[in-house]
Design an enzyme around this catalytic site. Structure first.
Site, PDB file in Angstrom:
ATOM      1  N   ASP A 169      57.234 -64.903  -4.945  1.00  0.00           N
ATOM      2  CA  ASP A 169      56.254 -64.571  -3.919  1.00  0.00           C
ATOM      3  C   ASP A 169      56.940 -63.675  -2.880  1.00  0.00           C
ATOM      4  O   ASP A 169      58.151 -63.446  -2.923  1.00  0.00           O
ATOM      5  CB  ASP A 169      55.702 -65.854  -3.287  1.00  0.00           C
ATOM      6  CG  ASP A 169      54.287 -65.664  -2.757  1.00  0.00           C
ATOM      7  OD1 ASP A 169      53.922 -64.528  -2.377  1.00  0.00           O
ATOM      8  OD2 ASP A 169      53.528 -66.654  -2.712  1.00  0.00           O
ATOM      9  N   GLU A 185      46.617 -68.182   4.323  1.00  0.00           N
ATOM     10  CA  GLU A 185      47.875 -68.902   4.199  1.00  0.00           C
ATOM     11  C   GLU A 185      48.108 -69.854   5.376  1.00  0.00           C
ATOM     12  O   GLU A 185      47.206 -70.564   5.803  1.00  0.00           O
ATOM     13  CB  GLU A 185      49.020 -67.917   3.971  1.00  0.00           C
ATOM     14  CG  GLU A 185      48.806 -67.093   2.695  1.00  0.00           C
ATOM     15  CD  GLU A 185      50.013 -66.271   2.295  1.00  0.00           C
ATOM     16  OE1 GLU A 185      51.151 -66.770   2.399  1.00  0.00           O
ATOM     17  OE2 GLU A 185      49.811 -65.123   1.852  1.00  0.00           O
TER      18      GLU A 185
END
Length: 634
Positions: A310, A517
């Site tokens: 990521d 997020e």
């Protein structure tokens, strides 16, 4: 004698020329450049030609903002991405995107071996970074539909390819077990069976696997398809208290029955890449989890594509991030990360990895494994044969057929939670479209950005109606009611305003502001202000339908009694017309909850099957209505 000698000399020169020509041709020919040769032979041939610098470069993915042709050429960069909101220009056209991708690609093609880059982008609910693209409902809504996912994959692939990009970081196949998690809207359901079924979107993005394909081998089926990325491996939806990037504490049974099954299906469908999770599993950072990345995913499940980190994911192996970067490089690469998303500090990574290889801390065999996987995906995609994009797909961006599909998905994602204050009063939905005057209220009725949520144009999303093309719920209502019906919009009306108008009923659209997020982590999940006041002011005076626009269930029980009807609309995207289609009876409500709707936040986590299960609305709940109008062809 002299004549014979001259003839012989001439013959000798001709032979030499022929040999030289043959040698030139032999030099020009390379097995890896020949699409007729077997995939394994092409990979082997190219690997044998590569230096360690070229191999390590292939393992690097950098951000578009600092990716020039010169940098790609100098460092042999293997991949470039556009992060959330990273665009060539505001409101960039497909042509501008294509030119950007191709200029970077030309840097890769001008290297000694001409290995093309793979350009990736977060296309998580349609091509969401791109102006004028079709924005589909977020996954939390698509899970409700239990269908249309492969078609959405096909449409998304078309729109991503319209901008010259061949790789999408989608789908997210997290199983969100706690709605306090800021990424819960990226999850299809709390139920692993639904998430597993929704991996069909991979077939839409990449194409259906040919018969007799090898299990685990990546597949991309042509220039209108993109490489997909199943994410985030593994357990990211089960962190403690739903805190993003936190620790998931589970038994082996819970891991393999809840969080892992969708990865089995993704690999069966030939997914090209898998992204590691920021989170930890039972205390072990997933970016450094060799047992699950290499031991299970690669060796046990035979995944043959590549594992990508990521965004700055390897930095987060240490706390604080980047505290010991040499260790982070060592731990992640040895664990099995093949391509590292290092948007900015790529020279540091390249130098660090090179030093670790030179010191034999990381064996060359591990580098070779990573590069073979990356090349396998690139060869499979046809990047070596057609590395440069063209505008042949440009008309697919925001195409009407895609918007129609998104509108259908919106209709099927709506969940009717309440319809009528009592059995005696009878249902209020579907609404009559021909009345004197109706009130539309709420912060989310006329706000396309709120309607789309996070990961739309910008990483955290935006407010307002100028971010891209689409239809707000207010406009959809105006376009649906009878021409004689007056639609009055007041975002937060007071009782005096309501009483001074003769409204037949009100539609209130409230919910969460956009987030993504960690910014979406929320330990109380209350309905944001002024939503509660709007509901109180309106519903206490006239009949009201409350539409909640949110990425997850919210605390709604305190207001439920005052409502005549309640609709969960999730984050519907650009095609708000789908909401009006169902409110006014062109189509019936069919959606069933793919998430448990809790009463109080202190009940969380609470999922279907739990011993303490006591929801406000249970998993699978959803009232239905029948259409009352003949829908017009749209």
């Amino acid at each position: 004698m002299a004549g014979i000698s001259t003839s012989f000399l001439g013959f000798f020169i001709v032979v030499l020329c022929c040999c030289a020509s043959t040698m030139v041709q032999a030099t020009e020919y390379a097995v890896y450049k020949d699409p007729k040769r077997p995939l394994g032979a092409r990979i082997k041939d190219l690997m044998e030609r590569m230096t360690i610098e070229e191999k390590i470069g292939q393992m690097v993915q950098i951000e578009r903002a600092n990716a020039t042709a010169e940098i790609v050429n100098k460092f042999y960069i293997g991949s470039v991405l556009s992060g959330g909101g990273s665009v060539p220009a505001p409101q960039a056209t497909p042509r501008q995107w294509i030119d950007t991708v191709n200029k970077i690609q030309e840097g890769a093609l001008s290297t000694r071996l001409g290995i093309p880059i793979i350009y990736g982008i977060d296309a998580v609910h349609g091509h969401n970074n791109v102006y004028n693209a079709t924005i589909f409902p977020h996954n939390v809504g698509l899970g409700v539909t239990r269908q249309v996912h492969e078609k959405i994959g096909i449409a998304t692939a078309h729109e991503v390819r319209a901008t010259g990009i061949p790789y999408a970081f989608a789908p997210c196949i997290a199983v969100c077990r706690d709605p306090r998690w800021g990424r819960c809207y990226e999850s299809y359901s709390e139920d692993p069976k639904i998430v597993r079924a929704m991996t069909e979107i991979i077939s839409g993005l990449q194409g259906d696997l040919p018969d007799k394909s090898w299990l685990g081998r990546p597949y991309v089926g042509g220039k209108d398809k993109v490489a997909a990325c199943a994410k985030h491996y593994v357990g990211d939806g089960g962190t403690v208290k739903g805190i993003n990037e936190n620790n998931t504490i589970v038994s082996q049974h819970e891991l393999f029955s809840i969080h892992m099954p969708a990865y089995y299906n993704s690999i069966i469908r030939g997914v090209s890449t898998i992204m590691a999770s920021y989170s930890s599993l039972n205390g072990v950072k997933m970016h450094a989890n060799q047992e699950l990345l290499t031991g299970f995913l690669k060796n046990r499940l035979n995944f043959r594509g590549f594992i990508i980190s990521d965004w700055q994911g390897i930095d987060r192996i240490t706390s604080p991030p980047h505290a010991n970067y040499t260790y982070s490089i060592q731990a992640s690469i040895l664990a099995g990360i093949d391509m590292v998303m290092i948007p900015y500090d790529y020279p540091e990574f390249i130098d660090g990895l090179t030093n670790l290889v030179n010191k034999n801390v990381i064996p060359v065999s591990r580098i070779d494994d990573a590069v073979k996987r990356i090349l396998r995906v690139k060869f499979t995609m046809g990047l070596f044969e057609k590395p440069l994009a063209d505008d042949s797909q440009a008309d697919f961006l925001g195409a009407q057929e895609h918007r129609d599909l998104a509108r259908e998905a919106v209709r099927k994602s709506l969940v009717l939670l309440k319809n009528g204050k009592s059995a005696y009063a009878g249902p209020i939905l579907p609404l009559p479209s021909k009345v004197l005057r109706i009130l539309v209220a709420g912060t989310h009725a006329d706000n396309l950005g709120y309607q789309c949520g996070g990961w739309t144009i910008e990483w955290q999303g935006l407010s307002g109606n100028n971010l891209t093309s689409g239809t707000t719920i207010l406009k959809a209502i105006k376009d649906t009611v009878d021409p004689s019906t007056q639609v009055v919009f007041n975002e937060n009306p007071d009782p005096a305003f309501i009483n001074s108008n003769d409204f037949a009923y009100a539609i209130i659209v409230v919910g969460e502001q956009p987030y993504a997020e960690t910014f979406g982590d929320n330990l109380n999940l209350t309905l944001p202000a002024p939503g509660p006041d709007t509901i109180k002011n309106v519903c206490s005076h006239i009949k009201c339908v409350v539409v909640v626009v949110s990425g997850r269930p919210l605390v709604i029980e305190p207001y439920l009694e005052s409502m005549d009807a309640l609709v969960a609309a999730w984050l519907p995207g650009t095609e708000g017309q789908g909401v009006a289609d169902v409110l006014f009876g062109d189509y019936g409500f069919t959606g069933k909850l793919a998430r448990t709707w809790f009463k109080r936040v202190d009940q969380l986590p609470m999922n279907v099957g739990d011993a303490h299960y006591d929801p406000l609305f249970p998993f699978g709940f959803g009232l239905t209505t029948q259409p009352i109008n003949q829908p017009s062809p749209k």
